[in-house]
Design a protein around this motif. Structure first.
Motif, short mmCIF file in Angstrom:
data_model
loop_
_atom_site.label_atom_id
_atom_site.label_comp_id
_atom_site.label_asym_id
_atom_site.label_seq_id
_atom_site.Cartn_x
_atom_site.Cartn_y
_atom_site.Cartn_z
N UNK A 85 0.83 -1.19 0.00
CA UNK A 85 0.00 0.00 0.00
C UNK A 85 0.87 1.26 0.00
N UNK A 86 1.95 1.26 0.78
CA UNK A 86 2.87 2.40 0.75
C UNK A 86 3.39 2.64 -0.66
N UNK A 87 3.77 1.56 -1.34
CA UNK A 87 4.29 1.69 -2.71
C UNK A 87 3.24 2.29 -3.63
N UNK A 88 2.00 1.82 -3.52
CA UNK A 88 0.93 2.36 -4.36
C UNK A 88 0.71 3.85 -4.12
N UNK A 89 0.92 4.27 -2.88
CA UNK A 89 0.75 5.67 -2.53
C UNK A 89 1.97 6.52 -2.88
N UNK A 90 3.04 5.87 -3.33
CA UNK A 90 4.26 6.59 -3.65
C UNK A 90 5.06 6.98 -2.43
N UNK A 91 4.89 6.25 -1.34
CA UNK A 91 5.56 6.55 -0.07
C UNK A 91 6.76 5.63 0.11
N UNK A 92 7.92 6.19 0.39
CA UNK A 92 9.10 5.39 0.67
C UNK A 92 9.20 5.12 2.17
N UNK A 93 10.06 4.16 2.53
CA UNK A 93 10.17 3.73 3.92
C UNK A 93 11.65 3.58 4.26
N UNK A 94 12.32 4.72 4.31
CA UNK A 94 13.78 4.71 4.46
C UNK A 94 14.17 4.47 5.91
N UNK A 95 15.39 3.98 6.08
CA UNK A 95 15.91 3.74 7.42
C UNK A 95 17.00 2.70 7.40
N UNK A 96 17.13 1.98 8.50
CA UNK A 96 18.20 0.99 8.62
C UNK A 96 17.73 -0.20 9.43
N UNK A 97 18.44 -1.30 9.29
CA UNK A 97 18.20 -2.49 10.08
C UNK A 97 19.46 -2.82 10.86
N UNK A 98 19.30 -3.43 12.01
CA UNK A 98 20.44 -3.76 12.88
C UNK A 98 20.76 -5.25 12.77
N UNK A 99 22.04 -5.57 12.74
CA UNK A 99 22.46 -6.95 12.54
C UNK A 99 22.12 -7.84 13.72
N UNK A 100 22.41 -7.38 14.94
CA UNK A 100 22.15 -8.21 16.10
C UNK A 100 20.67 -8.55 16.23
N UNK A 101 20.41 -9.75 16.74
CA UNK A 101 19.03 -10.16 16.99
C UNK A 101 18.73 -10.01 18.48
N UNK A 102 17.46 -10.12 18.79
CA UNK A 102 17.03 -10.10 20.18
C UNK A 102 16.07 -11.25 20.43
N UNK A 103 16.43 -12.06 21.40
CA UNK A 103 15.60 -13.20 21.82
C UNK A 103 14.64 -12.71 22.89
N UNK A 104 13.35 -13.02 22.71
CA UNK A 104 12.33 -12.63 23.68
C UNK A 104 11.66 -13.87 24.22
N UNK A 105 11.61 -14.00 25.53
CA UNK A 105 10.89 -15.10 26.19
C UNK A 105 9.95 -14.53 27.24
N UNK A 106 8.72 -14.99 27.20
CA UNK A 106 7.79 -14.75 28.32
C UNK A 106 7.85 -15.99 29.20
N UNK A 107 8.28 -15.81 30.45
CA UNK A 107 8.34 -16.97 31.36
C UNK A 107 7.45 -16.71 32.57
#
Length: 535
Positions: free
Chosen positions: A174-196
């Motif tokens: 939908x963003x593409x159809x609207x002509x909207x870009x989504x600039x930014x960055x991604x981080x290499x490290x991951x994050x493990x999430x546990x609900x205990x």
């Protein structure tokens, strides 16, 4: 193909997550019909997801009937502790300029939040929920928006006056159809999430953040308490981390026990994420507004994701309502982009700085971080440089086109962690109890959220203000002498109003202007300005 007709004055909300739900309920509160479209067949309540709800967001949810229950059911915390290895660096508390009905933060699973919002939606005739509607295209013209969907019964088309896109990670097409870009960055490290689920004495009412603990050397761990003796634990893990492999080898159990010891526990939910920082180039394209993760995604260190999405929802809802009801011209919608895009950029800047401190990009930055953390144990100045996440707070619309600045109340800039600015233009009005003329006791923000609120100093001619307001706007307006509603002095203490001042409050409880009461032209201009009119 089925064409589903809708009544005039309808908003199609794409995405039935908490941002979409909140948008629909707030629109209904203004008497606006909302259609909620979602590709899923039904709700999928899995995992804690967005758990941390900030005070002012609970206040928004209170306007749609769920804020009090979320606060009662959730785990309240008023302290955020940060550690380096075994040493506590600081404990952050939170300032309230007023007397809010809500605590600084409440932890409760996103699934429960959605359930409570669903119950309100079910009792709201103006909200039409349509599951199984996968949105494939959004087109618009001068009269409305046409939304193409794929459904189990075949293609369908929904027509609406306006649309709010709250599709989260599914919004790319939908963003593409609207002509909207989504600039930014991604981080290499991951994050493990546990609900205990476990009994961990002493941890039940505070957020804990650990830099380089013995049980995750070289990386970070974040621990949040949740209802039902459940704890959300986030571990920073290497980019190559494999959760399935760790479960199979028994290493996940070892990882958990290094924190909780021999305590009996059970895993409620687990997942692995890679975090991103991205923002849409536009949050308004004609009759379409983007909200929540469809418009911006940030790392969770600071709890600025869903909290910011709810602020998007409220900003969008009152402005769409004003336009649909004819109280404002469509140009008011441009201020949605101006205000909420600025908020998104600030959140990106704040959370990216946090991620850069958590995950240094080179050895020089790693050394600098180690130096700061080691010094922070005994040095208050080094402590101020430690970034474990600036926790969610409202954005301040001091530079908005809707805000009339006041030279007597200049914005002093971003305050220290846990603090909020003094009341003034562009700032949320501090929430305090007030006594209405009918003797009902309510909160000042409850009064504000029914339209425009004008609060007058003791030397202001309220009748004259009423005449100016009636000339300036057709929107619902309440005008009160501050002394007459300030039962115990809390409002006067929060605002410190001058006797000749008029405080103009927006429908989202932000201060739009503080003007000289006798200045009719200035007051009229401020009211016109907050409706998006420059003339």
């Amino acid at each position: 193909m089925t064409i589903k007709k809708t009544p005039a004055g309808t908003v199609a909300v794409l995405g039935n997550g908490p941002v979409g739900q909140t948008t629909a309920l707030l629109l209904a509160r203004w008497g606006i019909r909302a259609i909620l479209l979602d590709a899923r067949a039904e709700r999928d309540p899995v995992g804690s997801k967005a758990i941390c709800q900030q005070r002012d967001v609970l206040d928004v949810w209170d306007a749609v009937g769920v804020g009090r229950q979320l606060a009662e059911e959730g785990v309240t915390w008023e302290c955020a502790r940060t550690f380096h290895r075994g040493a506590e660096l600081f404990a952050q508390t939170f300032v309230d300029r007023g007397r809010s009905a809500f605590p600084p933060f409440v932890n409760i699973s996103q699934a429960r939040t959605e359930q409570l919002l669903d119950e309100q939606i079910e009792a709201t005739p103006l909200v039409d929920v349509r599951w199984g509607h996968c949105v494939s295209a959004v087109e618009q013209d001068g009269d409305g928006v046409t939304i193409a969907c794929e459904t189990p019964d075949g293609p369908a088309v929904v027509r609406a006056d306006y649309s709010v896109v709250a599709l989260g990670s599914r919004a790319g097409r939908i963003r593409e159809q609207l002509g909207v870009t989504f600039e930014g960055r991604s981080f290499d490290d991951k994050f493990l999430i546990c609900d205990i689920r476990a009994d961990i004495p002493g941890w039940a009412n505070e957020r804990r953040f650990y830099f380089d603990p013995d049980w995750n050397p070289g990386r970070q761990v974040l621990i949040h308490p949740c209802p039902d003796s459940t704890f959300r634990i986030d571990w920073q893990v290497p980019a190559e981390y494999d959760l399935d492999e760790e479960v199979a080898s028994g290493a996940l159990d070892t990882r958990i026990r290094r924190i909780i010891g021999d305590t009996e526990y059970s895993i409620v939910w687990k997942s692995v994420y890679r975090f991103h920082s991205r923002v849409a180039s536009r949050m308004r394209v004609g009759r379409v507004l983007l909200a929540g993760d469809a418009a911006h995604i940030v790392s969770p260190f600071g709890a600025r994701g869903l909290n910011s999405g709810v602020a998007d929802a409220e900003n969008a809802a009152w402005k769409l309502a004003f336009v649909i009801h004819g109280w404002a011209d469509e140009e008011l919608l441009e201020s949605y982009h101006g205000e909420r895009h600025a908020a998104a950029l600030e959140n990106i800047a704040i959370t990216t700085a946090t991620m850069d401190f958590l995950v240094p990009q080179d050895e020089s930055r790693s050394r600098n971080r180690r130096t700061i953390l080691e010094a922070a144990v005994g040095d208050v100045w080094a402590r101020a440089l430690v970034d474990s996440g600036r926790l969610a707070e409202p954005f301040w619309y001091v530079d908005s086109t809707l805000t009339t600045t006041d030279p007597l109340r200049p914005f002093a800039g971003r305050p220290a962690r846990g603090c909020v600015p003094d009341a003034g233009p562009g700032i949320l009005i501090p929430d305090v109890p007030v006594q209405m003329p009918d003797r009902s006791a309510v909160r000042v923000r409850e009064v504000a959220r029914s339209g425009f609120l004008l609060l007058c100093g003791s030397a202001v001619d309220v009748t004259a203000v009423r005449e100016v307001a009636a000339d300036a706007t057709t929107a619902p307006t309440r005008i009160h002498d501050i002394e007459s509603v300030d039962g115990d002095g809390a409002l006067t203490l929060a605002l410190s109003p001058g006797p000749k001042e008029v405080w103009l409050i927006r429908p989202d409880a932000y201060v739009a202007a503080v003007v000289d009461g006798p200045d009719a032209a200035g007051l009229r201009a401020a009211i016109r300005r907050v409706t998006g009119c420059t003339a």
